[in-house]
Structure formats: structure tokens, C-alpha cells
Design a protein around this motif. Structure first.
Motif, PDB file in Angstrom:
ATOM      1  N   GLU A  52      30.434  71.511  25.349  1.00  0.00           N
ATOM      2  CA  GLU A  52      30.356  72.608  26.305  1.00  0.00           C
ATOM      3  C   GLU A  52      31.097  73.806  25.691  1.00  0.00           C
ATOM      4  N   GLY A  53      30.475  74.972  25.709  1.00  0.00           N
ATOM      5  CA  GLY A  53      31.132  76.163  25.187  1.00  0.00           C
ATOM      6  C   GLY A  53      30.847  76.452  23.722  1.00  0.00           C
ATOM      7  N   GLU A  54      30.160  75.517  23.077  1.00  0.00           N
ATOM      8  CA  GLU A  54      29.836  75.692  21.660  1.00  0.00           C
ATOM      9  C   GLU A  54      28.403  76.239  21.549  1.00  0.00           C
ATOM     10  N   ILE A  93      19.081  77.152  26.248  1.00  0.00           N
ATOM     11  CA  ILE A  93      19.569  78.507  26.526  1.00  0.00           C
ATOM     12  C   ILE A  93      20.503  78.959  25.407  1.00  0.00           C
ATOM     13  N   SER A  94      21.405  78.054  25.010  1.00  0.00           N
ATOM     14  CA  SER A  94      22.372  78.391  23.970  1.00  0.00           C
ATOM     15  C   SER A  94      21.659  78.735  22.663  1.00  0.00           C
ATOM     16  N   THR A  99      24.392  81.920  22.875  1.00  0.00           N
ATOM     17  CA  THR A  99      25.559  81.974  23.759  1.00  0.00           C
ATOM     18  C   THR A  99      26.140  80.565  23.906  1.00  0.00           C
ATOM     19  N   PRO A 100      27.422  80.467  24.326  1.00  0.00           N
ATOM     20  CA  PRO A 100      28.050  79.140  24.463  1.00  0.00           C
ATOM     21  C   PRO A 100      27.258  78.223  25.392  1.00  0.00           C
ATOM     22  N   SER A 101      27.139  76.973  24.987  1.00  0.00           N
ATOM     23  CA  SER A 101      26.331  76.016  25.744  1.00  0.00           C
ATOM     24  C   SER A 101      26.979  75.625  27.068  1.00  0.00           C
ATOM     25  N   LEU A 102      26.149  75.514  28.093  1.00  0.00           N
ATOM     26  CA  LEU A 102      26.624  75.008  29.389  1.00  0.00           C
ATOM     27  C   LEU A 102      26.506  73.489  29.414  1.00  0.00           C
TER      28      LEU A 102
END
Lengths: 204, 192
Positions: A52-54, A93-94, A99-102
Motif C-alpha cells: 500500500e502506498g507504493e 490505478i497506480s 500514483t501510490p497504490s491503494l
């Protein structure tokens, strides 16, 4: 890389051809050309592929093994996908928006992926003769699939979703814990057990 | 009319004036009264629309209940997009809420563009990417946010829709029970 691909298991070609063939006819030569942009990645079971966040840098075709994708929710999690051989899995999406992954990607079995980085995808879109066409058709396919799953989720009852899934993926009961299947189908674990009991009775 | 669509396209791809003219020449203006069914279930759609003015909803039936999956207003694309892409009969009804003015493009013209230059393929991919992201964000938001959070986020991002779209349609779109919707609306007025 070229040499590595010459030596790989022909089944990887088959999965890649089957996946891409859904969008447009692909010759063996074209496939070999396209696979030059990819890399083969091998992982043990229970490896986190994307945190998450990467930022997820890979589009992955599973050629062996099983990957789960889940969305952490408060103290729990919701499984969005259980990807097996022939499936494509990534934090879409990422990958698409950088963008950072959810969501989190984790292998549940020893897994082999044919992977395409974002940069290599851009390169392939540009250089591969039908790259842009293939790119559009893949996105179109991804969108249609999302719409379909949303439609089914809104239309169908828990029971219908359970029986349809088990019918189409009978092997998954052996490969994945019941807890995960229940989460994937948005079914409470108790309900899952009850439906499974009904299914077993029906079979007898 | 065409300035609006130019602005929309600029968000997705860079086009020269000449290229834009090529694209614009494929669109033609259409208008619909309010509460017109533009697409019915079972229709095979070969047209999609860029909305200049007005608002539409897309829905299907679960039993007798309408399930609204899309609300599209100015500068959005309306259509039964899946039927348009697959050539299969539409599972959805597309119906105007307000009178709608739009620019229409046919599947044939669009595919002609795709074949003529890979620049248009890229344009198609960019638009489809935005459709994909929209639906995927909604999927994830439905899971990670509570009903109340989703309601508040939606109202903040779409204050105009609250005025333009009947409450029962908004509730259906947000997958919220009508009673819950009324309660939450009351709560938001208080928060102000």
C-alpha cells in the motif's frame, strides 16, 4: 532477454497468446517481438509484490501460481481479485496514473509472472507496429470487464454469485482458504459455510 | 459547442488545429427532450455522445427496481458505452433527466479514425483509460468509505447534481437506501 525467452516454457507463450488473442489476432512472430519487452519474475509464496502506498510498476500475466489483490479497510481487508494462470493482475490505478497504490498484491503460491514495466509498455506502444491499437483494445477489454463485474455485483444475490463462482472456478476451493473466497465474493464467512453445505448436499 | 469538446480533448491528448478539425467534422449536433430514452435495453448502440448541455442517467432493472450506474452532465460522454464497444445488445437504459444538447459520433466514423492514424488509437486509449479509472475509483471508494463518507464526498464534489437530480436517483446512484439518504441530507444541512 532474447535468449532467456528462447528457453522458456512454451506454456508461457500459450498464456500470452491466449490473453492477447482476445483483443486481436497475434502471430507467433509478433508475440516473440512483444515478449522482448517483458521480463519473467519468480516469487515464493506469501511474497508481497506491491505494498500500500507504493507505485506499481508492473503489468503482470500469471503463468504459474496465484496472486491475491486486496484493499486494506480499517483493520480488515477486502479481496478484489484471485488471479491464477492466464489472468492479468496489477494495481491498475497506480500503474496507469503513476500514483501510490491503494491496494496490496501478494502471492499465495509460488508464482511466475510475465511482467511489463510502465516504461517498456510506453516503448511497446510506440515501436510495436500495432502497439497503439493493441493498447486501446486492451484498455477497452479492461473497462468492459470492470463494468460487467459491477453490473453483476449490483444485479445478483449473494447466493447467485456464490454458485456461479464455484461452478466456473471449482478448483479454487482447493487452492484458496474459505476465508479469502468469502472476502472475494463479499459474503460473510458463516454464509459461505452455509452455502457450501448446500452445494455439497446438492451434489450427493 | 466545439470549444467545449476541444477543452475536453485537450485534457486527454494534444491535437493540432487541423487534427481537431478532422475529429470535429465527424461529430454532429443532436438534442433530446427531457425524459427521453436515448437507448433502450436490447438496443445495439452505434452512437455515443459528448454532452454540451443537460444531464442523463444510465440504469438497469433489478426486479422492478431501477439501479442507476451513471449520471452524466456537461462535458461528459453519454451512451451505452459497453454496447457501443462490444456490438452486443445494451443491458442499460440511457434516459435524459433534463433536455440534452449533445454532439454525436458514430462507431463507424470513430473506427475510421482509428484505422487512419495511430494518433487516434492513442486518443481512444486515453479516453478508455479515463472510463476505466472512473469505474475503478468508484469500486474502491464503495468498499473503503462508509455510506456517510461516500455521501459527504459526493455532495462536496457535485453540489450542482443535488439541485438537478431527483433525490431517489442520487440515492440509487450512491447505492444508499432512500431513507438513509434523507437522514444524511438533513445531517449535512446541520453541519453547515
Amino acid at each position: 532477454m532474447n535468449k532467456a525467452f528462447a528457453e522458456i516454457d512454451p506454456i508461457y507463450f500459450e498464456y500470452a497468446q491466449k490473453y492477447l488473442g482476445r483483443f486481436m489476432p497475434i502471430t507467433r512472430e509478433e508475440l516473440i517481438d512483444l515478449l522482448q519487452y517483458c521480463e519473467i519474475r519468480k516469487f515464493d509464496k506469501r511474497t508481497i509484490l506491491v505494498k500500500e502506498g507504493e507505485i506499481d510498476n508492473y503489468l503482470n500475466l500469471v503463468v504459474k501460481g496465484l496472486v491475491r489483490k486486496y484493499l486494506p479497510v480499517k483493520k480488515s481487508e477486502c479481496i478484489l481479485q484471485l488471479a491464477t494462470e492466464g489472468h492479468v493482475v496489477q494495481s491498475e490505478i497506480s500503474y496507469l496514473t503513476r500514483t501510490p497504490s491503494l491496494v496490496v498484491l501478494e502471492t499465495l503460491e509460488p508464482t511466475i509472472l510475465v511482467s511489463l514495466t510502465y516504461d517498456k509498455m510506453e516503448e511497446a506502444l510506440d515501436k510495436f507496429p500495432k502497439g497503439e491499437r493493441l493498447g486501446r483494445l486492451i484498455l477497452s477489454g479492461m473497462f468492459i470487464k470492470k463494468d460487467e463485474s459491477r453490473y453483476n455485483r449490483l444485479l445478483k444475490s449473494t447466493r447467485e454469485r456464490f454458485f456461479e463462482y464455484i461452478e466456473h472456478h471449482p478448483h479454487m476451493l482447493q487452492r484458496v482458504s474459505q476465508k479469502y473466497l468469502a472476502s472475494y465474493l463479499h459474503i460473510k464467512p458463516e454464509t459461505f459455510s452455509r452455502l457450501k453445505a448446500i452445494m455439497t448436499k446438492r451434489k450427493k | 459547442m466545439f470549444e467545449q469538446i476541444r477543452k475536453f480533448i485537450d485534457q486527454h491528448i494534444e491535437l493540432s488545429d487541423e487534427e481537431f478539425q478532422t475529429l470535429a467534422s465527424k461529430f454532429h449536433p443532436v438534442s433530446f427532450d427531457k425524459k427521453t430514452k436515448v437507448v433502450e435495453i436490447g438496443d445495439i448502440t452505434t452512437t455515443i455522445y459528448f454532452v454540451i448541455k443537460g444531464i442523463t442517467r444510465r440504469y438497469f432493472y433489478r426486479g422492478k427496481q431501477e439501479v442507476i450506474t451513471h449520471l452524466v452532465r456537461e462535458n461528459g460522454i453519454m451512451g451505452s458505452v459497453i454496447s457501443f464497444l462490444t456490438g452486443e445488445p445494451s443491458r442499460y437504459i440511457l434516459e435524459t433527466i433534463e433536455p440534452v444538447t449533445a454532439l454525436a459520433i458514430s462507431k463507424q466514423d470513430l473506427e475510421g479514425l482509428f484505422l487512419s492514424d495511430k494518433k487516434w488509437e492513442k486518443f481512444g486509449r486515453k479516453i478508455l483509460t479515463s472510463f476505466f479509472l472512473q469505474i475503478e475509483y468508484r469500486n474502491l471508494d464503495n468498499i473503503r468509505f462508509s455510506t456517510k463518507e461516500r455521501f459527504i464526498n459526493f455532495m462536496k464534489q457535485n453540489p450542482d447534481l443535488v439541485m438537478r437530480v431527483p433525490q431517489k436517483h442520487l440515492a440509487s446512484y450512491l447505492e444508499i437506501q432512500p431513507e438513509t439518504f434523507s437522514r444524511l441530507k438533513h445531517l449535512m444541512v446541520k453541519e453547515k
